[in-house]
Design a protein around this motif. Structure first.
Motif: not given
Length: 144
Positions: A117-121, A127-129, A134-137
């Motif tokens: 679960l730690l690895a998944m989180a 991924h969110a970062i 990318r969106r900011a760019e």
């Protein structure tokens, strides 16, 4: 034509750039201003006046602006003309500096201790970062 720029005008220009770097579309009617208002706790009209360089935010709003733009609050205070850039650089000897807490340790402190679960989180946060970057760019490129 006026040759001197006010603190509100300087801050407005910085605020617009910082908002766009953070992924907010500041074009009127785009929804970005409303989203920025919700994120900072400012009213939509205060966002508009700030972006237009007509007014500075209330003192109580600088911390939320820094959080939303992911910058040190001192940068916001310098840009608003509240403190000087030189005063920011001055650190008293023996000043306590915060250290970053590794993501895994933060997650464990929230009770996520199972290795899978730690690895998944961690993967999800990373991924969110990346998506945010990318969106900011894309937002900055579209506004260039």
């Amino acid at each position: 034509m006026r040759s001197t720029e006010t603190s509100a005008e300087r801050f407005g220009a910085w605020f617009k750039q910082a908002a766009e770097r953070a992924g907010y579309d500041t074009t009127p009617g785009s929804g970005g201003r409303a989203a920025l208002a919700a994120a900072t706790g400012m009213s939509p009209s205060a966002i508009g006046r700030t972006l237009e360089g007509k007014t500075l935010p209330r003192p109580s709003q600088y911390e939320s602006i820094a959080r939303v733009f992911r910058v040190d609050v001192r940068e916001v205070l310098v840009e608003a003309g509240i403190i000087s850039a030189e005063s920011w650089a001055e650190q008293p000897s023996g000043a306590v500096r915060s250290q970053s807490i590794p993501l895994e340790q933060q997650l464990e402190s929230m009770g996520i201790t199972d290795p899978e679960l730690l690895a998944m989180a961690v993967a999800n946060v990373e991924h969110a970062i990346e998506l945010s970057r990318r969106r900011a760019e894309r937002g900055a490129a579209a506004n260039a």
